[in-house]
Structure formats: structure tokens, C-alpha cells
Write a protein that holds these residues in place. Structure first.
Motif, PDB file in Angstrom:
ATOM      1  N   ASP A  73      31.522  55.164 -17.827  1.00  0.00           N
ATOM      2  CA  ASP A  73      31.203  56.565 -18.093  1.00  0.00           C
ATOM      3  C   ASP A  73      32.458  57.433 -18.042  1.00  0.00           C
ATOM      4  O   ASP A  73      32.510  58.503 -18.626  1.00  0.00           O
ATOM      5  CB  ASP A  73      30.197  57.097 -17.064  1.00  0.00           C
ATOM      6  N   ASP A  74      33.447  56.964 -17.303  1.00  0.00           N
ATOM      7  CA  ASP A  74      34.694  57.701 -17.135  1.00  0.00           C
ATOM      8  C   ASP A  74      35.788  56.677 -16.887  1.00  0.00           C
ATOM      9  O   ASP A  74      35.508  55.533 -16.549  1.00  0.00           O
ATOM     10  CB  ASP A  74      34.577  58.664 -15.949  1.00  0.00           C
ATOM     11  N   TYR A  75      37.020  57.099 -17.052  1.00  0.00           N
ATOM     12  CA  TYR A  75      38.155  56.203 -16.872  1.00  0.00           C
ATOM     13  C   TYR A  75      39.107  56.792 -15.850  1.00  0.00           C
ATOM     14  O   TYR A  75      39.242  58.006 -15.746  1.00  0.00           O
ATOM     15  CB  TYR A  75      38.886  55.990 -18.210  1.00  0.00           C
TER      16      TYR A  75
END
Length: 87
Positions: A73-75
Motif C-alpha cells: 500500500d505504501d513504500y
């Protein structure tokens, strides 16, 4: 080979990766990390002399790594992105 069979192989490799390294490691990867891992395994796909079994196995790993990257969902921030945010 049928596409669904290929997807099943990718899913099996993805399950192996997840059980081996777990989701916390994936969440710590930056976009650069993902590209580096994918590039590493893509490079291993072409052997001299050419081995179609190695080629195929490494491409399955590449596809599973790309799937893992897309699952996030995010890095994690890259160091230079972090520094830009600090101003």
C-alpha cells in the motif's frame, strides 16, 4: 502452458517468498529496492549456455517479486526523498 497454470506458479512462488521473509521485510523496501531485486533475478535468467529451465524459474521469481511490490500500500522512503521532505 495455460495462463492459469502460470499464475498458479507465480502464486506459489509468492507464497514461498512471503513465508520465508514475511511481510515486514516487504514493507521496508523502497521502490529502488524492488527494482534492484527484480533486476537481479531477471539477470540470472539468461545463462551461458542458455538453460530454458533456469530462464523460466527466474522469470517466475521476477513475476512474484513484481507482485509483492504491487501488493504494498505504501513504500519505504528513499533516502533522497526523505531529505527533500526535510527541506
Amino acid at each position: 502452458m495455460k495462463r492459469q497454470d502460470i499464475f498458479n506458479e507465480i502464486d506459489a512462488e509468492r507464497s514461498y517468498q512471503d513465508s520465508t521473509w514475511g511481510p515486514k521485510l516487504d514493507q521496508a523496501n523502497t521502490p529502488n529496492d524492488w527494482v534492484a531485486y527484480i533486476t537481479k533475478y531477471a539477470g540470472r535468467a539468461v545463462t551461458m549456455p542458455f538453460d530454458p529451465n533456469v530462464f523460466r524459474a527466474q522469470l517466475i521469481k521476477v513475476a512474484a517479486l513484481a507482485t509483492a511490490a504491487l501488493e504494498q500500500d505504501d513504500y519505504a522512503p528513499r533516502h533522497y526523498d526523505y531529505m527533500e521532505r526535510l527541506g
